[in-house]
Each structure stands twice: as structure tokens, then as C-alpha cells.
Design an enzyme around this catalytic site. Structure first.
Site, PDB file in Angstrom:
ATOM      1  N   GLU A  42      -7.136   6.730  10.664  1.00 28.31           N
ATOM      2  CA  GLU A  42      -7.453   7.465  11.898  1.00 28.31           C
ATOM      3  C   GLU A  42      -6.388   8.531  12.172  1.00 28.31           C
ATOM      4  OE1 GLU A  42      -7.556   4.207  11.410  1.00 28.31           O
ATOM      5  OE2 GLU A  42      -9.122   3.261  12.636  1.00 28.31           O
TER       6      GLU A  42
ATOM      7  N   GLU B 203       0.840  -1.203   0.000  1.00 33.90           N
ATOM      8  CA  GLU B 203       0.000   0.000   0.000  1.00 33.90           C
ATOM      9  C   GLU B 203       0.874   1.252   0.000  1.00 33.90           C
ATOM     10  OE1 GLU B 203      -3.960  -0.649   2.460  1.00 33.90           O
ATOM     11  OE2 GLU B 203      -2.198  -1.249   3.631  1.00 33.90           O
TER      12      GLU B 203
ATOM     13  N   LYS C 236     -10.988   5.294   2.564  1.00 36.67           N
ATOM     14  CA  LYS C 236     -10.105   4.496   1.726  1.00 36.67           C
ATOM     15  C   LYS C 236     -10.981   3.453   1.052  1.00 36.67           C
ATOM     16  CE  LYS C 236      -5.924   1.759   2.248  1.00 36.67           C
ATOM     17  NZ  LYS C 236      -4.943   1.325   3.240  1.00 36.67           N
TER      18      LYS C 236
ATOM     19  N   TYR D 248     -12.147  28.110   2.315  1.00 37.57           N
ATOM     20  CA  TYR D 248     -12.110  26.675   2.059  1.00 37.57           C
ATOM     21  C   TYR D 248     -10.976  26.275   1.127  1.00 37.57           C
ATOM     22  CZ  TYR D 248     -15.524  28.076  -1.563  1.00 37.57           C
ATOM     23  OH  TYR D 248     -16.186  28.697  -2.573  1.00 37.57           O
TER      24      TYR D 248
END
Length: 126
Positions: free
Chosen positions: A79, A26, A105, A58
Site C-alpha cells: 500500500e 523478505e 506481490k 510513459y
């Protein structure tokens, strides 16, 4: 009667390519991450004056999230990414009273079907 005004600006499904994950492949190959951010603040002055300097920028929020997602050392957990992005947003965007960040994900090494995994982190000024 005392009124408390709260508004929010949301970035929905901001997409970043990054090299995070628990597994080495990954981190080597990288993957697509999706981020939602909700930035809560009092928008009365911005609404009354139509002044962009009185609201949450933003584009700056997007840049902060992008830095968290794509810069620095890879991390194992979504997290961690959500917590880091929320912390940076609440620290750097002075008007923000509460920040919620969700990191998704989609390409999951689970051995089965699942749309996505998502982590959410919330920080509120008291």
C-alpha cells in the site's frame, strides 16, 4: 453540448525486483513486484498534432515507478509503494489528471495458495 475528453496511457505488469516486506527475510532476499499504472489525461492535442510532447511520456512514468520500487529504504506494505508511486506520478507528469497505481506481490508468506496480493491507490486532480 460540452464534451469532456479523457484518454489514458497504461503501463501493465511492469516488473521490479525490490527488497520490501513485513518480514525480515523478505527484505533480505527481496522479491518480484508487479506494477500497473493508469494515467488519465486529455489527449486531444496530442492526437491532433501527433506530437509526443503533448502526451504522457510513459518511459518517464516507468522510470518514476522504478525509482519508487527500487530506491530508498525498504517499506513493509505494498500500500505504501502504491501510494508513493501514485503521488510521484501525479506531481511529476503535468498532463496527468488522474493516476491509478496497482502494486502486486506474488510470493506471499501465507501458508497456503494465493496468486497474489494487490494494493491500489488512486489520486485525481480536482
Amino acid at each position: 453540448m460540452k464534451l469532456h475528453h479523457r484518454s489514458c496511457v497504461r503501463l501493465v505488469n511492469a516488473v521490479f525486483y525490490a527488497r520490501h516486506g513485513v518480514h525480515e527475510e523478505e527484505r533480505h532476499l527481496g522479491g518480484r513486484y508487479e506494477v500497473d499504472a493508469e494515467l488519465v489525461f486529455d489527449s486531444r492535442e496530442a492526437a491532433a498534432t501527433d506530437d509526443i510532447s503533448k502526451t504522457i511520456d510513459y518511459s518517464k512514468a516507468y522510470a518514476i515507478i522504478g525509482e519508487v520500487m527500487t530506491s530508498g529504504e525498504p517499506v513493509a506494505l505494498i500500500e505504501t509503494l502504491a501510494a508513493r508511486a501514485a503521488a510521484r506520478l501525479i506531481e511529476e507528469l503535468d498532463l496527468a489528471e488522474k493516476v491509478t497505481v496497482k502494486v502486486r506481490k506474488r510470493a506471499l508468506p501465507l501458508g497456503g495458495l494465493c496468486d497474489y496480493a494487490e494494493a491500489e491507490h488512486v489520486i485525481e486532480k480536482r
